[in-house]
Design an enzyme around this catalytic site. Structure first.
Site, PDB file in Angstrom:
ATOM      1  NE  ARG A 120      -2.661  -1.808   3.097  1.00  0.00           N
ATOM      2  CZ  ARG A 120      -3.124  -1.860   4.352  1.00  0.00           C
ATOM      3  NH1 ARG A 120      -4.033  -0.995   4.750  1.00  0.00           N
ATOM      4  NH2 ARG A 120      -2.647  -2.750   5.198  1.00  0.00           N
ATOM      5  CB  THR A 136       1.918 -12.198  13.252  1.00  0.00           C
ATOM      6  OG1 THR A 136       0.665 -12.796  13.623  1.00  0.00           O
ATOM      7  CG2 THR A 136       1.627 -10.906  12.512  1.00  0.00           C
ATOM      8  CD  GLU A 188      -6.102 -10.771  14.126  1.00  0.00           C
ATOM      9  OE1 GLU A 188      -5.814 -10.002  13.213  1.00  0.00           O
ATOM     10  OE2 GLU A 188      -5.777 -10.545  15.314  1.00  0.00           O
TER      11      GLU A 188
HETATM   12  C1  UD1 Z   1      -1.919  -7.864  13.582  1.00  0.00           C
HETATM   13  C2  UD1 Z   1      -2.578  -8.671  14.710  1.00  0.00           C
HETATM   14  C3  UD1 Z   1      -3.815  -7.910  15.193  1.00  0.00           C
HETATM   15  C4  UD1 Z   1      -3.451  -6.516  15.627  1.00  0.00           C
HETATM   16  C5  UD1 Z   1      -2.723  -5.779  14.496  1.00  0.00           C
HETATM   17  C6  UD1 Z   1      -2.189  -4.484  15.003  1.00  0.00           C
HETATM   18  C7  UD1 Z   1      -2.125 -10.974  14.199  1.00  0.00           C
HETATM   19  C8  UD1 Z   1      -2.694 -12.236  13.664  1.00  0.00           C
HETATM   20  N1  UD1 Z   1      -2.949  -9.946  14.211  1.00  0.00           N
HETATM   21  O1  UD1 Z   1      -2.866  -7.851  12.514  1.00  0.00           O
HETATM   22  O2  UD1 Z   1      -4.389  -8.620  16.283  1.00  0.00           O
HETATM   23  O3  UD1 Z   1      -4.620  -5.808  15.984  1.00  0.00           O
HETATM   24  O4  UD1 Z   1      -1.592  -6.568  14.039  1.00  0.00           O
HETATM   25  O5  UD1 Z   1      -1.677  -3.742  13.937  1.00  0.00           O
HETATM   26  O6  UD1 Z   1      -0.978 -10.940  14.607  1.00  0.00           O
HETATM   27  N2  UD1 Z   1       4.433  -9.757   9.356  1.00  0.00           N
HETATM   28  C9  UD1 Z   1       5.533 -10.506   9.046  1.00  0.00           C
HETATM   29  N3  UD1 Z   1       5.370 -11.742   8.501  1.00  0.00           N
HETATM   30  C10 UD1 Z   1       4.126 -12.255   8.254  1.00  0.00           C
HETATM   31  C11 UD1 Z   1       3.009 -11.466   8.571  1.00  0.00           C
HETATM   32  C12 UD1 Z   1       3.186 -10.228   9.128  1.00  0.00           C
HETATM   33  O7  UD1 Z   1       6.663 -10.089   9.252  1.00  0.00           O
HETATM   34  O8  UD1 Z   1       4.064 -13.369   7.759  1.00  0.00           O
HETATM   35  C13 UD1 Z   1       4.615  -8.422   9.931  1.00  0.00           C
HETATM   36  C14 UD1 Z   1       4.158  -7.368   8.967  1.00  0.00           C
HETATM   37  O9  UD1 Z   1       5.255  -6.851   8.234  1.00  0.00           O
HETATM   38  C15 UD1 Z   1       3.569  -6.311   9.864  1.00  0.00           C
HETATM   39  C16 UD1 Z   1       3.161  -7.058  11.113  1.00  0.00           C
HETATM   40  O10 UD1 Z   1       3.796  -8.311  11.068  1.00  0.00           O
HETATM   41  O11 UD1 Z   1       4.527  -5.357  10.249  1.00  0.00           O
HETATM   42  C17 UD1 Z   1       1.668  -7.203  11.246  1.00  0.00           C
HETATM   43  O12 UD1 Z   1       1.193  -7.986  10.185  1.00  0.00           O
HETATM   44  P1  UD1 Z   1      -0.218  -7.743   9.533  1.00  0.00           P
HETATM   45  O13 UD1 Z   1      -0.436  -8.776   8.537  1.00  0.00           O
HETATM   46  O14 UD1 Z   1      -0.339  -6.333   9.120  1.00  0.00           O
HETATM   47  O15 UD1 Z   1      -1.154  -8.029  10.788  1.00  0.00           O
HETATM   48  P2  UD1 Z   1      -2.548  -7.401  11.015  1.00  0.00           P
HETATM   49  O16 UD1 Z   1      -3.517  -8.088  10.122  1.00  0.00           O
HETATM   50  O17 UD1 Z   1      -2.498  -5.945  10.949  1.00  0.00           O
END
Ligand code: UD1
Ligand code: CA
Length: 453
Positions: free
Chosen positions: A15, A79, A151
């Site tokens: 984004r 995550t 979530e």
């Molecule tokens: C996550 C949380 C959610 C919280 C939110 C806050 C989980 C499942 N959910 O959701 O409860 O309210 O953050 O912003 O954790 N990332 C990785 N590798 C991955 C996936 C993600 O490094 O495989 C990193 C991303 O770069 C990002 C962060 O983890 O910085 C959060 O990932 P994202 O997919 O945005 O989680 P949310 O859906 O926002």
């Protein structure tokens, strides 16, 4: 108990619509991840691990000088899966703190509060109440303690009405976390391994999960696009300017000053609107910055006044100097006390002695100017011969007339006077008037050309 910090930074950040990886996007000049790493340093851990993926080489190269353990997450499967990649390097018995590379405004003090409030063996999540919690994980509590996170995409209507959200920041007993991570599944709306599922697993194992609320939503704000980046920039600037004002600086309009690096101010400093400070800037007591300036990596002595529209970089001034309007000080400009550099004056890699004045339309480069010198309007030190730079030395008390070119290398002696319009190619002796001009003639009977028909 020792602490390991794991920073998740593998997401692509589509984004942002930028070729620069998301965690390298600059916030107040510093990459997002740089802010998080600085916070991690402040907290102090015996191990800081960054989980990286997209744009990995570029991200690693940017922080090559820091003591970081890097863990590659080749595929972003959630995550929970991200934290799995970091666990092999986490020492047995450590607590693990999860931070995010795109959540840059979190304060070390908030984390310290979270770690202090959580007894060893317990778990904690950092939460915040939001008016609009859409998209976030919701925190479900029982008897005050957190029992699970759901979530947004997996939540029921009723759960979606919960306003307390999961910031993502989490503190876990590492050895337990290792087991919980092994049991994560991706049977959920997003088909991802949710780190947040560890909360319910902890509760099932009899581990207490504390929900610690952050003071403000700004602190836990995640950055996904340029709008949020700008919003975070504002929030950070507000924080910085507020700290300045609390320290006694008068700011004409707190919304119209930007501090991108480290600004330190003496007593009774005044800053008018629209000035940008970059890098390390030090302003002495009573410094007055008028409207519309850019000041980078410079130190301005007490009582110095910067009039509008100056560009000041790598410069150093003594006390009570006066700059601008429209002056440009470039790296290596070193002004002693009470020096004036006025409009359309550029000074580069030069020293200007006490009380000297360079008031109008002048270029001073690679020069050493003594005290009490007056440099007339339109003077140029011709420091560059097309291949090399040469030095101009001007003695104390010299008077350089207007429109003089000083073709370096040369020296103007103490108290010498250089006639206006001269182009000097050799040194001028002290105390004398030196002129270099063609004799003025008036041509009798000369006619102005007329336009051909
Ligand atoms: C996550 C949380 C959610 C919280 C939110 C806050 C989980 C499942 N959910 O959701 O409860 O309210 O953050 O912003 O954790 N990332 C990785 N590798 C991955 C996936 C993600 O490094 O495989 C990193 C991303 O770069 C990002 C962060 O983890 O910085 C959060 O990932 P994202 O997919 O945005 O989680 P949310 O859906 O926002
Ligand atoms: Ca997110």
């Amino acid at each position: 108990m020792s602490l390991s910090i794991v920073i998740l930074a593998a997401g692509q950040g589509t984004r942002m619509r930028s070729s620069l990886p998301k965690v390298l996007q600059p916030l107040a000049e510093k990459p997002l991840l740089g802010h998080v790493l600085d916070t991690a340093d402040e907290i102090g851990a015996d191990d800081v691990c960054v989980v990286y993926g997209h744009g990995g080489d570029e991200v690693r190269a940017r922080f090559a000088d820091r003591d970081i353990r890097w863990a590659l997450q080749a595929e972003q499967l959630g995550t929970g899966h991200a934290v799995v990649q970091a666990m092999p390097g986490v020492a047995d018995g450590n607590r693990v703190l999860i931070l995010f590379g795109d959540v840059p405004l979190l304060k070390a003090a908030t984390i310290e509060h979270l770690t202090n409030a959580t007894p060893d063996g317990d778990m904690a999540v950092l939460t915040v109440d939001l008016d609009d919690p859409t998209g976030y994980g919701r925190i479900v509590r029982e008897d005050g303690y957190v029992v699970r996170n759901v979530e947004h995409k997996d939540a029921t209507e009723e759960e979606r009405r919960i306003r307390e959200i999961n910031s993502g920041v989490m503190l876990c007993p590492g050895d337990r976390l290792r087991q919980w991570l092994q049991n994560l599944s991706s049977h959920n709306a997003q088909g991802e391994q949710y780190l947040t599922d560890a909360i319910a697993m902890a509760v099932a194992d009899g581990v207490t999960v504390h929900g610690i609320k952050a003071d403000s939503a700004d602190e836990v704000m995640g950055i996904n696009d340029k709008l949020q980046l700008a919003e975070a920039e504002r929030a950070l600037q507000c924080r910085r300017v507020e700290a300045l004002m609390r320290a006694g600086v008068t700011v004409a309009d707190p919304a119209r000053v930007d501090i991108r690096g480290a600004l330190s101010c003496g007593a009774d400093v005044f800053i008018d609107i629209d000035t940008v400070f970059e890098g390390d800037v030090v302003l002495g007591d009573g410094v007055r910055i008028e409207a519309h300036n850019l000041i980078r990596d410079s130190e301005l002595g007490a009582g110095t006044v910067v009039h509008g529209h100056c560009h000041i970089e790598g410069a150093h001034t003594g006390r009570n100097c006066e700059l601008g309007p429209f002056a440009r000080l470039r790296p290596g400009a070193k002004l002693a006390d009470r020096v004036k550099a006025g409009n359309y004056v550029e000074i580069k890699k030069s020293e200007v002695g006490e009380g000297s004045k360079v008031n109008h339309l002048t270029y001073i480069g690679d020069a050493e100017i003594g005290a009490g010198v007056n440099v007339g309007a339109g003077t140029i030190t011709c420091n560059y011969d097309g291949a090399n730079k040469h030095k101009t030395v001007i003695g104390d008390g010299a008077f350089i007339g207007s429109g003089v070119e000083l073709v370096a290398p040369l020296e103007v002696g103490e108290n010498a006077t250089i006639g206006a319009g001269s182009t000097l190619t050799r040194s001028a002796p002290e105390g004398q008037l030196t002129l270099e001009r063609a004799r003025q003639v008036s041509v009798e009977g000369w006619k102005r050309p007329v336009k051909k028909k």
